[in-house]
Design a protein around this motif. Structure first.
Motif, PDB file in Angstrom:
ATOM      1  N   ILE A 197      24.007  31.601  -8.579  1.00  0.00           N
ATOM      2  CA  ILE A 197      23.173  32.568  -9.300  1.00  0.00           C
ATOM      3  C   ILE A 197      23.386  32.465 -10.805  1.00  0.00           C
ATOM      4  O   ILE A 197      22.431  32.613 -11.584  1.00  0.00           O
ATOM      5  CB  ILE A 197      23.450  33.998  -8.814  1.00  0.00           C
ATOM      6  CG1 ILE A 197      23.137  34.121  -7.312  1.00  0.00           C
ATOM      7  CG2 ILE A 197      22.615  35.005  -9.606  1.00  0.00           C
ATOM      8  CD1 ILE A 197      21.703  33.799  -6.960  1.00  0.00           C
ATOM      9  N   GLU A 198      24.608  32.205 -11.248  1.00  0.00           N
ATOM     10  CA  GLU A 198      24.845  32.081 -12.683  1.00  0.00           C
ATOM     11  C   GLU A 198      24.079  30.897 -13.259  1.00  0.00           C
ATOM     12  O   GLU A 198      23.503  30.979 -14.354  1.00  0.00           O
ATOM     13  CB  GLU A 198      26.350  31.916 -12.943  1.00  0.00           C
ATOM     14  CG  GLU A 198      27.163  33.168 -12.645  1.00  0.00           C
ATOM     15  CD  GLU A 198      28.617  33.004 -13.036  1.00  0.00           C
ATOM     16  OE1 GLU A 198      28.978  31.910 -13.536  1.00  0.00           O
ATOM     17  OE2 GLU A 198      29.391  33.956 -12.855  1.00  0.00           O
ATOM     18  N   GLN A 253      20.395  31.864 -13.413  1.00  0.00           N
ATOM     19  CA  GLN A 253      20.098  32.715 -14.566  1.00  0.00           C
ATOM     20  C   GLN A 253      20.064  31.899 -15.855  1.00  0.00           C
ATOM     21  O   GLN A 253      19.195  32.098 -16.706  1.00  0.00           O
ATOM     22  CB  GLN A 253      21.144  33.828 -14.682  1.00  0.00           C
ATOM     23  CG  GLN A 253      20.922  34.742 -15.887  1.00  0.00           C
ATOM     24  CD  GLN A 253      21.892  35.904 -15.918  1.00  0.00           C
ATOM     25  OE1 GLN A 253      22.711  36.083 -15.003  1.00  0.00           O
ATOM     26  NE2 GLN A 253      21.817  36.715 -16.948  1.00  0.00           N
ATOM     27  N   LYS A 254      20.996  30.965 -16.010  1.00  0.00           N
ATOM     28  CA  LYS A 254      21.080  30.188 -17.249  1.00  0.00           C
ATOM     29  C   LYS A 254      19.845  29.320 -17.449  1.00  0.00           C
ATOM     30  O   LYS A 254      19.232  29.323 -18.531  1.00  0.00           O
ATOM     31  CB  LYS A 254      22.339  29.323 -17.218  1.00  0.00           C
ATOM     32  CG  LYS A 254      22.525  28.490 -18.474  1.00  0.00           C
ATOM     33  CD  LYS A 254      23.804  27.678 -18.401  1.00  0.00           C
ATOM     34  CE  LYS A 254      23.976  26.814 -19.659  1.00  0.00           C
ATOM     35  NZ  LYS A 254      25.228  26.006 -19.604  1.00  0.00           N
ATOM     36  N   GLN A 301      16.573  31.614 -17.922  1.00  0.00           N
ATOM     37  CA  GLN A 301      16.490  32.324 -19.199  1.00  0.00           C
ATOM     38  C   GLN A 301      16.272  31.349 -20.357  1.00  0.00           C
ATOM     39  O   GLN A 301      15.553  31.672 -21.313  1.00  0.00           O
ATOM     40  CB  GLN A 301      17.766  33.140 -19.430  1.00  0.00           C
ATOM     41  CG  GLN A 301      17.661  34.094 -20.607  1.00  0.00           C
ATOM     42  CD  GLN A 301      16.546  35.118 -20.423  1.00  0.00           C
ATOM     43  OE1 GLN A 301      16.547  35.887 -19.469  1.00  0.00           O
ATOM     44  NE2 GLN A 301      15.586  35.130 -21.351  1.00  0.00           N
ATOM     45  N   PHE A 345      15.146  37.656 -17.615  1.00  0.00           N
ATOM     46  CA  PHE A 345      15.661  37.439 -16.258  1.00  0.00           C
ATOM     47  C   PHE A 345      16.456  38.674 -15.857  1.00  0.00           C
ATOM     48  O   PHE A 345      17.510  38.954 -16.413  1.00  0.00           O
ATOM     49  CB  PHE A 345      16.531  36.189 -16.212  1.00  0.00           C
ATOM     50  CG  PHE A 345      17.083  35.884 -14.839  1.00  0.00           C
ATOM     51  CD1 PHE A 345      16.356  35.133 -13.933  1.00  0.00           C
ATOM     52  CD2 PHE A 345      18.333  36.355 -14.454  1.00  0.00           C
ATOM     53  CE1 PHE A 345      16.854  34.851 -12.668  1.00  0.00           C
ATOM     54  CE2 PHE A 345      18.833  36.082 -13.191  1.00  0.00           C
ATOM     55  CZ  PHE A 345      18.090  35.328 -12.303  1.00  0.00           C
ATOM     56  N   GLY A 382      17.734  39.507 -12.697  1.00  0.00           N
ATOM     57  CA  GLY A 382      18.851  39.209 -11.816  1.00  0.00           C
ATOM     58  C   GLY A 382      18.442  39.316 -10.356  1.00  0.00           C
ATOM     59  O   GLY A 382      17.249  39.303 -10.024  1.00  0.00           O
ATOM     60  N   ILE A 436      15.301  36.963  -6.753  1.00  0.00           N
ATOM     61  CA  ILE A 436      15.539  37.113  -8.185  1.00  0.00           C
ATOM     62  C   ILE A 436      14.267  37.649  -8.835  1.00  0.00           C
ATOM     63  O   ILE A 436      13.167  37.425  -8.340  1.00  0.00           O
ATOM     64  CB  ILE A 436      15.938  35.769  -8.834  1.00  0.00           C
ATOM     65  CG1 ILE A 436      14.847  34.714  -8.605  1.00  0.00           C
ATOM     66  CG2 ILE A 436      17.273  35.294  -8.282  1.00  0.00           C
ATOM     67  CD1 ILE A 436      15.100  33.404  -9.331  1.00  0.00           C
TER      68      ILE A 436
END
Length: 296
Positions: free
Chosen positions: A208-209, A212-213, A216, A235, A237, A248
């Protein structure tokens, strides 16, 4: 028989006498002076009325371009309405003027019209209500020409706001003609900025990290590409999870009614980005259970 011949002769003499009087009247110089003068006056009334309408419409359009140039839809609505009112007033005045020229008692005619209007007043209540409501719609800026609205059960783009009716073009091309007096509920989608929430599913085992990176980073580049965006999309989450996938969410704000097109672009690009970065998308999974032998 003699009586019949006498009456016939008398009738013929009467017709001949009246015909002679009519001929003498229309061949007099005074008659033609009146006809020429009246024709000239009527022609001048028609010319001045036409010029008044043409010039008046241009003046109205010019005045509102200068005063409310920052609201194009409201400008178009008010300009069309005022131009219609101008045309009605000028042509009505022209008709009254022509009637006066040809020696018709306009005062008596208007008095008769006033009596007739009282007689039909009860039947014209809905018409009066339509006109008054139309003025309040424009005065309060409830909606304008070009707005996307929902009025009662009709939804679509406002094509025209008249003194009595409002015309709406539906999303499949149909036209709704709504009497202004029947307008009760109005939802205007064209006044404020539009917002959209985009939900997409990735596999539960996805990082998930990393998701997100990469998303975004992509979202940060969008305002430079699309002027429809009011701000940089965000974003949010993970909003939901199941045994096989995580949902998401992306939030974005656009100019009115532009959220649908931008959302489609974002969904497509995000799928491509996730695929290129090796992030697994959620796919339907089926689980099979094999019944054991021996009743197990």
């Amino acid at each position: 028989m003699e009586k019949y011949l006498f009456l016939t002769t008398t009738d013929l003499k009467g017709i001949a006498r009246h015909t002679s009087k009519l001929w003498n009247y229309i061949t007099r110089q005074q008659f033609w002076d009146i006809v020429i003068t009246a024709s000239f006056k009527i022609l001048m009334i028609l010319i001045f009325s036409y010029l008044a309408v043409v010039i008046g419409k241009k003046v109205i359009a010019r005045a509102f371009i200068i005063r409310i140039h920052n609201n194009e839809r409201r400008q178009i609505t008010i300009v069309k309405l005022l131009q219609s009112v101008l045309s009605y007033l000028v042509y009505f005045s022209a008709i009254m003027g022509i009637l006066s020229v040809i020696s018709i008692d306009v005062v008596g005619l208007l008095a008769g019209a006033g009596i007739a209007s009282v007689a039909i007043a009860f039947g014209a209540q809905s018409l009066v209500k339509d006109v008054i409501t139309g003025f309040f719609i424009i005065l309060e800026e409830q909606f304008s020409v070009g707005d996307y609205v929902r009025i009662n059960v009709a939804e679509g783009t406002v094509m025209e706001i008249g003194l009595r009716t409002t015309k709406i073009k539906g999303i499949t091309g149909e036209q709704f003609i709504i009497p202004n007096g029947t307008i009760n509920d109005v939802t205007n989608f064209s006044i404020n900025n539009s917002k959209a929430m985009i939900d997409m599913q990735v596999a539960l085992e996805a990082d998930i990290e990393k998701v997100q990176k990469v998303i975004q980073t992509y979202l940060d580049t969008l305002p430079q590409q699309y002027e429809e965006l009011v701000s940089t999309p965000l974003f949010i989450g993970v909003t939901n999870t199941t045994s096989t996938e995580a949902t998401i969410r992306i939030s974005l704000e656009t100019l009115p009614l532009q959220q649908y097109a931008i959302s489609r672009i974002v969904r497509k690009d995000v799928i491509d980005i996730l695929t290129k970065n090796g992030i697994p998308l959620a796919v339907p999974k089926m689980m099979f259970y094999e019944k054991g032998q021996g009743g197990e």
